[in-house]
Design an enzyme around this catalytic site. Structure first.
Site, PDB file in Angstrom:
ATOM      1  N   ASP A 115      -0.577  -2.129  11.971  1.00  0.00           N
ATOM      2  CA  ASP A 115      -1.442  -1.457  11.010  1.00  0.00           C
ATOM      3  C   ASP A 115      -2.647  -0.823  11.746  1.00  0.00           C
ATOM      4  O   ASP A 115      -2.445  -0.099  12.715  1.00  0.00           O
ATOM      5  CB  ASP A 115      -1.854  -2.459   9.927  1.00  0.00           C
ATOM      6  CG  ASP A 115      -2.512  -1.840   8.716  1.00  0.00           C
ATOM      7  OD1 ASP A 115      -1.784  -1.445   7.782  1.00  0.00           O
ATOM      8  OD2 ASP A 115      -3.751  -1.760   8.705  1.00  0.00           O
ATOM      9  N   ASP A 256       8.690  -0.466   4.488  1.00  0.00           N
ATOM     10  CA  ASP A 256       7.242  -0.256   4.398  1.00  0.00           C
ATOM     11  C   ASP A 256       6.977   1.035   3.634  1.00  0.00           C
ATOM     12  O   ASP A 256       7.435   2.101   4.048  1.00  0.00           O
ATOM     13  CB  ASP A 256       6.656  -0.177   5.808  1.00  0.00           C
ATOM     14  CG  ASP A 256       5.133  -0.179   5.839  1.00  0.00           C
ATOM     15  OD1 ASP A 256       4.503   0.286   4.870  1.00  0.00           O
ATOM     16  OD2 ASP A 256       4.579  -0.653   6.841  1.00  0.00           O
ATOM     17  N   HIS A 284       6.124  -4.057   5.274  1.00  0.00           N
ATOM     18  CA  HIS A 284       4.975  -3.815   6.155  1.00  0.00           C
ATOM     19  C   HIS A 284       4.661  -5.018   7.035  1.00  0.00           C
ATOM     20  O   HIS A 284       4.439  -4.879   8.231  1.00  0.00           O
ATOM     21  CB  HIS A 284       3.757  -3.451   5.294  1.00  0.00           C
ATOM     22  CG  HIS A 284       2.524  -3.173   6.092  1.00  0.00           C
ATOM     23  ND1 HIS A 284       2.438  -2.124   6.981  1.00  0.00           N
ATOM     24  CD2 HIS A 284       1.316  -3.807   6.139  1.00  0.00           C
ATOM     25  CE1 HIS A 284       1.240  -2.121   7.550  1.00  0.00           C
ATOM     26  NE2 HIS A 284       0.547  -3.119   7.053  1.00  0.00           N
TER      27      HIS A 284
END
Length: 304
Positions: A115, A256, A284
């Site tokens: 991320d 995701d 994710h």
């Protein structure tokens, strides 16, 4: 939450780095070549618990909590900028401290990113390309959006709501909605987390006053040149180019909704030699959904 050692799967001693009157928490486990693990939003170093346990017998595992998250201090905006630039500066200072004061070797680092860890880590790597020997890339980006400046229709309304509106402020600060949804299927995961594990992910934000960083991360997403974080995103892109000759493992959750297959294709285009492990049943939080396969893949990659 000052002590997380009793959380499930996280029996690690806490370490602290103080700078500008703020304390940054980090995990420091094991000995050997450094493996620096950089989390994103809205997670913290708890994300890395299985990987730390698997690697600490052969590597020095370093996992900081970004300021405002995890066990790190949670300052207001009068004391901290909550920008990508401030995150990169934090990492720069922490890495220098670890090398100069804590005996971490000054070469041969593996950078593991998820991320926001991608733009933070690669912008930092652009400053120190000689320090980084390998990359592990997990559902992240470190380059401009391959879709261009437009936001995909499915994300346009929620992103506007979260970034721009008073309702978004309430959802973040009063209801902790972003973090709560991220730890539920089908948003951040495909598998339901055990209750105590989900509670551990959410624990740093139990106090509404400790949720500011989560929203500021969303508001700082660089969508185009007018956004403040854009120059640092381009710097991260330079970091990807600078590390293009290093061994790379990409571990990707294909379910995701944000870091989707287009993002994965962009990584493969920029790093065509990378080893890619893509998981159709993972979202994710690929290290939660596919930990039974991905953690051994990372360990084997580092041994090679």
């Amino acid at each position: 939450m000052d002590d997380a050692s009793r959380l499930p799967g996280y029996p690690f001693a806490s370490h602290w780095f103080a700078r500008d009157g703020l304390r940054q928490h980090y995990v420091d486990e094991g000995e050997g070549a450094p493996v620096l693990m950089l989390h994103g939003n809205p997670s913290w170093s708890y994300l890395w618990r299985r990987l730390i346990t698997a690697l600490r017998g052969e590597h020095r595992c370093l996992a900081p909590d970004h300021i405002g998250m995890g066990l790190s201090d949670k300052p207001g905006e009068d004391r901290y900028a909550h920008t990508l630039a401030s995150r990169v500066a934090d990492l720069d200072a922490l890495a220098a401290y670890l090398v100069e004061r804590r005996g971490v070797q000054d070469r041969g680092w593996t950078l593991v990113m998820h991320d926001w860890g991608g733009p933070i880590g690669m912008a930092w790597a652009a400053r120190h390309p000689g320090l980084v020997a390998r990359l592990v890339v997990l559902n992240t980006a470190a380059f401009p959006n391959p879709y261009g400046e437009r936001v995909r229709p499915a994300l346009r309304l929620p992103l506007w709501l979260l970034r721009e509106t008073a309702a978004g402020e309430r959802l973040f600060l009063r209801h902790h909605a972003f973090a709560r949804l991220a730890t539920l299927p089908p948003f951040g995961l495909r598998r339901r987390l055990p209750g105590d594990v989900r509670a551990a992910f959410l624990a740093p934000g139990r106090d509404p006053g400790h949720r500011l960083a989560v929203r500021r991360f969303v508001q700082d997403i660089p969508l185009g040149p007018a956004d403040p974080a854009w120059p640092l995103l381009l710097r991260a892109e330079e970091g990807v180019r600078a590390c293009a000759d290093r061994p790379v493992l990409i571990g990707w959750g294909l379910r995701d909704p944000v870091f989707d297959r287009a993002m994965l294709r962009e990584w493969r285009r920029r790093l065509p030699h990378a080893v890619v492990r893509a998981y159709r049943d993972a979202g994710h939080y690929v290290l939660e959904d596919a930990h039974d396969r991905l953690v051994p893949e990372i360990a084997a990659f580092l041994r090679r």
